[in-house]
Design a protein around this motif. Sequence first.
Motif, short mmCIF file in Angstrom:
data_model
loop_
_atom_site.label_atom_id
_atom_site.label_comp_id
_atom_site.label_asym_id
_atom_site.label_seq_id
_atom_site.Cartn_x
_atom_site.Cartn_y
_atom_site.Cartn_z
N LYS A 137 0.84 -1.21 0.00
CA LYS A 137 0.00 0.00 0.00
C LYS A 137 0.88 1.25 0.00
O LYS A 137 0.63 2.21 -0.74
CB LYS A 137 -0.90 0.00 1.25
N LEU A 155 2.36 1.68 -3.40
CA LEU A 155 1.36 2.15 -4.36
C LEU A 155 1.08 3.64 -4.18
O LEU A 155 0.88 4.36 -5.16
CB LEU A 155 0.07 1.34 -4.15
N LYS A 187 2.34 0.40 -11.54
CA LYS A 187 1.19 0.57 -10.64
C LYS A 187 0.28 -0.66 -10.71
O LYS A 187 -0.14 -1.18 -9.68
CB LYS A 187 0.42 1.83 -11.05
N LYS A 188 0.00 -1.12 -11.94
CA LYS A 188 -0.90 -2.27 -12.09
C LYS A 188 -0.32 -3.51 -11.41
O LYS A 188 -1.05 -4.30 -10.81
CB LYS A 188 -1.14 -2.56 -13.58
N GLU A 216 -0.83 -3.16 -7.73
CA GLU A 216 -2.25 -3.32 -7.41
C GLU A 216 -2.64 -4.80 -7.43
O GLU A 216 -3.37 -5.26 -6.56
CB GLU A 216 -3.11 -2.56 -8.43
N GLU A 217 -2.12 -5.50 -8.43
CA GLU A 217 -2.43 -6.93 -8.56
C GLU A 217 -1.89 -7.70 -7.33
O GLU A 217 -2.59 -8.52 -6.73
CB GLU A 217 -1.81 -7.47 -9.86
N GLN A 219 -3.99 -6.94 -4.32
CA GLN A 219 -5.28 -7.63 -4.36
C GLN A 219 -5.14 -9.08 -3.91
O GLN A 219 -5.94 -9.59 -3.12
CB GLN A 219 -5.86 -7.56 -5.77
#
Length: 462
Positions: free
Chosen positions: A210, A213, A401-402, A405-406, A409
């Motif tokens: 986090k 990110l 970033k992706k 994020e992945e 998640q």
Amino acid sequence: MSEYGNQRTIAAISTPEAPGGIAVLRLSGEDAFSIGQRCFRSSSGKAIGDMAGYTCAYGTFLDANGADLDNGIVTVFRAPHSYTGENVVEFSCHGGLYITRCLLESLLHAGADAAQPGEFTQRAFLAGKMTLTQAEAVMDVIGATGERELRFAHAEQRGALFQRVQKIKDQMVHCLGDLAAWADYPEEEIPAVTPEQLKTLLKAVEKALKDTLSTYHYGKILQSGVSAVIVGKPNVGKSTLFNLLSGCQRSIVTDIAGTTRDVVEERVQLGDVTLRLWDTAGLRETSDAIEKIGVELAQNCLQNADLILAVFDGSMPLELTDFDILKQLPQKPMIAIVNKSDQKMQFSSADLAEHCNFSQILTMSAKCGDGLELLQNAIEQLFYNDNIAPESGIVSNTRQKKCIEEALQQIRLALDALEQGKMLDGVTILIEEGLEAILTLTGERVSETVVDDVFSRFCVGK
Ligand code: GDP
């Protein structure tokens, strides 16, 4: 096939295609020395293939017909001690468009293939010379428009983000190790990892992801600047401000309300602040069809902007309609600019502050160019966080970033699974998926498609 791969030898002009003092063409691959030799005659008579690495030779460049084209220098880099890890020859010739094109043609005629965008750096990545995030930083170094951006890009090039995510990766591997030990050797009296212990470990991973990110917001601003929209009633001086900032007469300045019909974007350097400035049509009700298109475009820009510059005409008393525009705006940092300070001011900053919650209020004269420094300082304070050290590693593009994020998640799903008392096997799979995303980020395990996509955004010759 050489020790360093069997790829084609590639060539490109590495300097911008414009006249200049010197231009550099680059040749990389197994046959770089022999191909280079066909296009060059050294004054000393020494062949390129006989030159030591990191040495230069003066001589004559030859065109595709073998005729003298220009004189200059070749520099030799021997594999693996080169940018790509392959044999590399750099040709420094006079920076004329005709010369550089002819020399490139000559290299292609001699057996080289035209390099694809970013292919030199792609080869460096594939040769293990740099991680994917370091390769991406090469473009950030080239694209840096100020001292701050360059400092961050250099830190990324040294591997700041890589090292940051490496720590997260280690934490994930630690979790997986615990899970594997528990699953594989139940009879060995290895103390079983409890769901509670695992939860604590995963919470730490979640936090680290986090935090990483959250650096993207800054990374994006460093890379592309602060995107700002100028809004305000007609005639308050929006176009004049835009022209002052961009330093040229791009948008139409008139006394007739509503003459700025298009949305014009300009990249503006304000000291160390990079602004991507959108000049919009006056945001107001209008029956004029062309102007309506402008207003719609303006609304789109507003949604995507980082900052709103709300301009007011300080030489006129404040009216309620001054604030109609602001009511339509999305919640964003907003700087109020009280313009026309060269005239008698009809209201104060305090009067404005009563009506709306601005991030900053400043007074300037777009016409005379007064107050630009105030604007620069205000933007720096709002967007440039000097508490973030370049070495801490920041996420600077959407691909990175992706991936984060992945990973985040998957870790959250693993935490949910633990919460619901699910089997640890399922948790293992989720953590592995998260790890996969991190490995894609660094390029340690990445598909060819992703690699091709990253380098397709590079310039030719890099
Ligand atoms: P816009 O409709 O908001 O884009 O306003 P313009 O930039 O077209 O400016 C409207 C009028 O205000 C023009 O006559 C400008 O020359 C004038 N103007 C703009 N800024 C200033 C300023 O700082 N001082 C003074 N005195 N006039 C200004």
